[in-house]
Design a protein around this motif. Structure first.
Motif, PDB file in Angstrom:
ATOM      1  N   PRO A  40       8.179 -16.727  14.115  1.00  0.00           N
ATOM      2  CA  PRO A  40       9.549 -16.204  14.122  1.00  0.00           C
ATOM      3  C   PRO A  40      10.248 -16.453  12.791  1.00  0.00           C
ATOM      4  O   PRO A  40      10.231 -17.565  12.280  1.00  0.00           O
ATOM      5  N   GLY A  41      10.820 -15.402  12.231  1.00  0.00           N
ATOM      6  CA  GLY A  41      11.565 -15.537  10.996  1.00  0.00           C
ATOM      7  C   GLY A  41      10.722 -15.617   9.743  1.00  0.00           C
ATOM      8  O   GLY A  41      11.270 -15.809   8.648  1.00  0.00           O
ATOM      9  N   GLU A  42       9.406 -15.489   9.903  1.00  0.00           N
ATOM     10  CA  GLU A  42       8.531 -15.581   8.741  1.00  0.00           C
ATOM     11  C   GLU A  42       7.751 -14.288   8.538  1.00  0.00           C
ATOM     12  O   GLU A  42       7.673 -13.434   9.408  1.00  0.00           O
ATOM     13  N   ASP A  43       7.163 -14.164   7.363  1.00  0.00           N
ATOM     14  CA  ASP A  43       6.299 -13.020   7.079  1.00  0.00           C
ATOM     15  C   ASP A  43       4.972 -13.155   7.811  1.00  0.00           C
ATOM     16  O   ASP A  43       4.554 -14.247   8.176  1.00  0.00           O
ATOM     17  N   ARG A  44       4.306 -12.033   7.970  1.00  0.00           N
ATOM     18  CA  ARG A  44       2.977 -12.026   8.553  1.00  0.00           C
ATOM     19  C   ARG A  44       1.987 -12.587   7.528  1.00  0.00           C
ATOM     20  O   ARG A  44       2.014 -12.206   6.355  1.00  0.00           O
ATOM     21  N   THR A  45       1.132 -13.502   7.967  1.00  0.00           N
ATOM     22  CA  THR A  45       0.205 -14.143   7.034  1.00  0.00           C
ATOM     23  C   THR A  45      -1.241 -14.037   7.510  1.00  0.00           C
ATOM     24  O   THR A  45      -1.515 -13.943   8.707  1.00  0.00           O
ATOM     25  N   PHE A  46      -2.120 -14.093   6.563  1.00  0.00           N
ATOM     26  CA  PHE A  46      -3.553 -13.977   6.814  1.00  0.00           C
ATOM     27  C   PHE A  46      -4.089 -15.208   7.527  1.00  0.00           C
ATOM     28  O   PHE A  46      -3.722 -16.340   7.202  1.00  0.00           O
ATOM     29  N   VAL A  47      -4.991 -14.975   8.477  1.00  0.00           N
ATOM     30  CA  VAL A  47      -5.653 -16.081   9.174  1.00  0.00           C
ATOM     31  C   VAL A  47      -7.153 -16.076   8.874  1.00  0.00           C
ATOM     32  O   VAL A  47      -7.718 -17.083   8.440  1.00  0.00           O
ATOM     33  N   ALA A  48      -7.795 -14.939   9.125  1.00  0.00           N
ATOM     34  CA  ALA A  48      -9.243 -14.856   8.915  1.00  0.00           C
ATOM     35  C   ALA A  48      -9.660 -13.396   8.863  1.00  0.00           C
ATOM     36  O   ALA A  48      -8.966 -12.525   9.397  1.00  0.00           O
ATOM     37  N   SER A  49     -10.795 -13.144   8.229  1.00  0.00           N
ATOM     38  CA  SER A  49     -11.336 -11.790   8.205  1.00  0.00           C
ATOM     39  C   SER A  49     -12.854 -11.840   8.172  1.00  0.00           C
ATOM     40  O   SER A  49     -13.447 -12.862   7.793  1.00  0.00           O
ATOM     41  N   VAL A  50     -13.470 -10.743   8.571  1.00  0.00           N
ATOM     42  CA  VAL A  50     -14.932 -10.626   8.544  1.00  0.00           C
ATOM     43  C   VAL A  50     -15.281  -9.213   8.086  1.00  0.00           C
ATOM     44  O   VAL A  50     -14.778  -8.235   8.631  1.00  0.00           O
ATOM     45  N   THR A  51     -16.109  -9.125   7.056  1.00  0.00           N
ATOM     46  CA  THR A  51     -16.508  -7.818   6.555  1.00  0.00           C
ATOM     47  C   THR A  51     -17.594  -7.210   7.432  1.00  0.00           C
ATOM     48  O   THR A  51     -18.156  -7.865   8.313  1.00  0.00           O
ATOM     49  N   TRP A  52     -17.915  -5.951   7.157  1.00  0.00           N
ATOM     50  CA  TRP A  52     -18.960  -5.290   7.944  1.00  0.00           C
ATOM     51  C   TRP A  52     -20.321  -5.891   7.632  1.00  0.00           C
ATOM     52  O   TRP A  52     -21.272  -5.710   8.389  1.00  0.00           O
ATOM     53  N   ARG A  53     -20.406  -6.667   6.520  1.00  0.00           N
ATOM     54  CA  ARG A  53     -21.641  -7.386   6.206  1.00  0.00           C
ATOM     55  C   ARG A  53     -21.621  -8.795   6.781  1.00  0.00           C
ATOM     56  O   ARG A  53     -22.469  -9.616   6.461  1.00  0.00           O
ATOM     57  N   ASP A  54     -20.606  -9.076   7.611  1.00  0.00           N
ATOM     58  CA  ASP A  54     -20.457 -10.355   8.292  1.00  0.00           C
ATOM     59  C   ASP A  54     -20.131 -11.505   7.336  1.00  0.00           C
ATOM     60  O   ASP A  54     -20.474 -12.657   7.611  1.00  0.00           O
ATOM     61  N   ILE A  55     -19.480 -11.202   6.224  1.00  0.00           N
ATOM     62  CA  ILE A  55     -18.963 -12.247   5.342  1.00  0.00           C
ATOM     63  C   ILE A  55     -17.584 -12.621   5.850  1.00  0.00           C
ATOM     64  O   ILE A  55     -16.752 -11.750   6.094  1.00  0.00           O
ATOM     65  N   LYS A  56     -17.345 -13.918   6.001  1.00  0.00           N
ATOM     66  CA  LYS A  56     -16.111 -14.381   6.642  1.00  0.00           C
ATOM     67  C   LYS A  56     -15.222 -15.116   5.649  1.00  0.00           C
ATOM     68  O   LYS A  56     -15.703 -15.851   4.783  1.00  0.00           O
ATOM     69  N   TYR A  57     -13.929 -14.929   5.826  1.00  0.00           N
ATOM     70  CA  TYR A  57     -12.928 -15.607   5.016  1.00  0.00           C
ATOM     71  C   TYR A  57     -11.897 -16.220   5.950  1.00  0.00           C
ATOM     72  O   TYR A  57     -11.569 -15.657   6.990  1.00  0.00           O
ATOM     73  N   TYR A  58     -11.401 -17.393   5.551  1.00  0.00           N
ATOM     74  CA  TYR A  58     -10.404 -18.096   6.355  1.00  0.00           C
ATOM     75  C   TYR A  58      -9.272 -18.592   5.477  1.00  0.00           C
ATOM     76  O   TYR A  58      -9.467 -18.942   4.324  1.00  0.00           O
ATOM     77  N   SER A  59      -8.091 -18.658   6.078  1.00  0.00           N
ATOM     78  CA  SER A  59      -6.998 -19.330   5.408  1.00  0.00           C
ATOM     79  C   SER A  59      -7.272 -20.826   5.429  1.00  0.00           C
ATOM     80  O   SER A  59      -8.094 -21.313   6.223  1.00  0.00           O
ATOM     81  N   GLU A  60      -6.565 -21.555   4.587  1.00  0.00           N
ATOM     82  CA  GLU A  60      -6.768 -23.005   4.551  1.00  0.00           C
ATOM     83  C   GLU A  60      -6.424 -23.644   5.894  1.00  0.00           C
ATOM     84  O   GLU A  60      -7.111 -24.568   6.342  1.00  0.00           O
ATOM     85  N   SER A  61      -5.408 -23.139   6.550  1.00  0.00           N
ATOM     86  CA  SER A  61      -5.000 -23.731   7.831  1.00  0.00           C
ATOM     87  C   SER A  61      -5.999 -23.429   8.948  1.00  0.00           C
ATOM     88  O   SER A  61      -6.052 -24.141   9.942  1.00  0.00           O
ATOM     89  N   ALA A  62      -6.786 -22.382   8.788  1.00  0.00           N
ATOM     90  CA  ALA A  62      -7.749 -21.987   9.817  1.00  0.00           C
ATOM     91  C   ALA A  62      -9.136 -22.593   9.611  1.00  0.00           C
ATOM     92  O   ALA A  62      -9.902 -22.726  10.574  1.00  0.00           O
ATOM     93  N   LYS A  63      -9.447 -22.958   8.403  1.00  0.00           N
ATOM     94  CA  LYS A  63     -10.786 -23.489   8.098  1.00  0.00           C
ATOM     95  C   LYS A  63     -11.101 -24.712   8.939  1.00  0.00           C
ATOM     96  O   LYS A  63     -10.305 -25.636   9.053  1.00  0.00           O
ATOM     97  N   GLY A  64     -12.272 -24.698   9.548  1.00  0.00           N
ATOM     98  CA  GLY A  64     -12.727 -25.830  10.328  1.00  0.00           C
ATOM     99  C   GLY A  64     -12.224 -25.857  11.761  1.00  0.00           C
ATOM    100  O   GLY A  64     -12.720 -26.631  12.582  1.00  0.00           O
ATOM    101  N   ARG A  65     -11.222 -25.021  12.072  1.00  0.00           N
ATOM    102  CA  ARG A  65     -10.680 -24.988  13.435  1.00  0.00           C
ATOM    103  C   ARG A  65     -10.861 -23.639  14.104  1.00  0.00           C
ATOM    104  O   ARG A  65     -11.063 -23.567  15.320  1.00  0.00           O
ATOM    105  N   PHE A  66     -10.765 -22.567  13.333  1.00  0.00           N
ATOM    106  CA  PHE A  66     -10.867 -21.220  13.880  1.00  0.00           C
ATOM    107  C   PHE A  66     -12.199 -20.591  13.474  1.00  0.00           C
ATOM    108  O   PHE A  66     -12.757 -20.900  12.417  1.00  0.00           O
ATOM    109  N   SER A  67     -12.667 -19.691  14.333  1.00  0.00           N
ATOM    110  CA  SER A  67     -13.915 -18.983  14.034  1.00  0.00           C
ATOM    111  C   SER A  67     -13.740 -17.505  14.370  1.00  0.00           C
ATOM    112  O   SER A  67     -13.401 -17.161  15.506  1.00  0.00           O
TER     113      SER A  67
END
Length: 122
Positions: A40-67
């Protein structure tokens, strides 16, 4: 491509929750898919993504906790969230774009789901 997110809810701190996203109207075979969140009251921010080649990226806050994972046969995207914290409370949005860029800016994503609420109580 139309995206439909689901699976949000209420969970206690330290718990786990999974959100899902299903795409319709086209194949996601050459798309990168991602999750964003908006508090609430904040901008939309990136959490994680996965390419069609299955390469994954995570935000710092998501690393190690989210998959993040995807099932191309089902045109589906998932986000498994563990060790949840109250600051993870937000509306979670799935998104998709053609190609395999790692760009996390919201302006570079072309398709968005409607969002699903995740609330983590302390």
């Amino acid at each position: 491509v139309q995206l439909q997110a689901s699976g949000g809810g209420l969970v206690q701190a330290g718990g786990s929750l999974s959100v899902s996203c299903v795409a319709s109207g086209g194949s996601l075979g050459r798309h990168t898919m991602g999750w964003f969140r908006q508090r609430p009251g904040e901008d939309r921010t990136f959490v994680a993504s996965v390419t069609w080649r299955d390469i994954k990226y995570y935000s710092e806050s998501a690393k190690g906790r989210f998959s993040i994972s995807r099932d191309n046969a089902k045109n589906a995207l998932y986000l498994q969230m563990n060790s949840l914290k109250p600051e993870d409370t937000a509306v979670y949005y799935c998104a998709a774009r053609l190609g395999s860029s790692s760009d996390t800016r919201t302006s570079t994503w072309t398709s968005w789901g409607q969002g699903t609420q995740v609330t983590v109580s302390s």
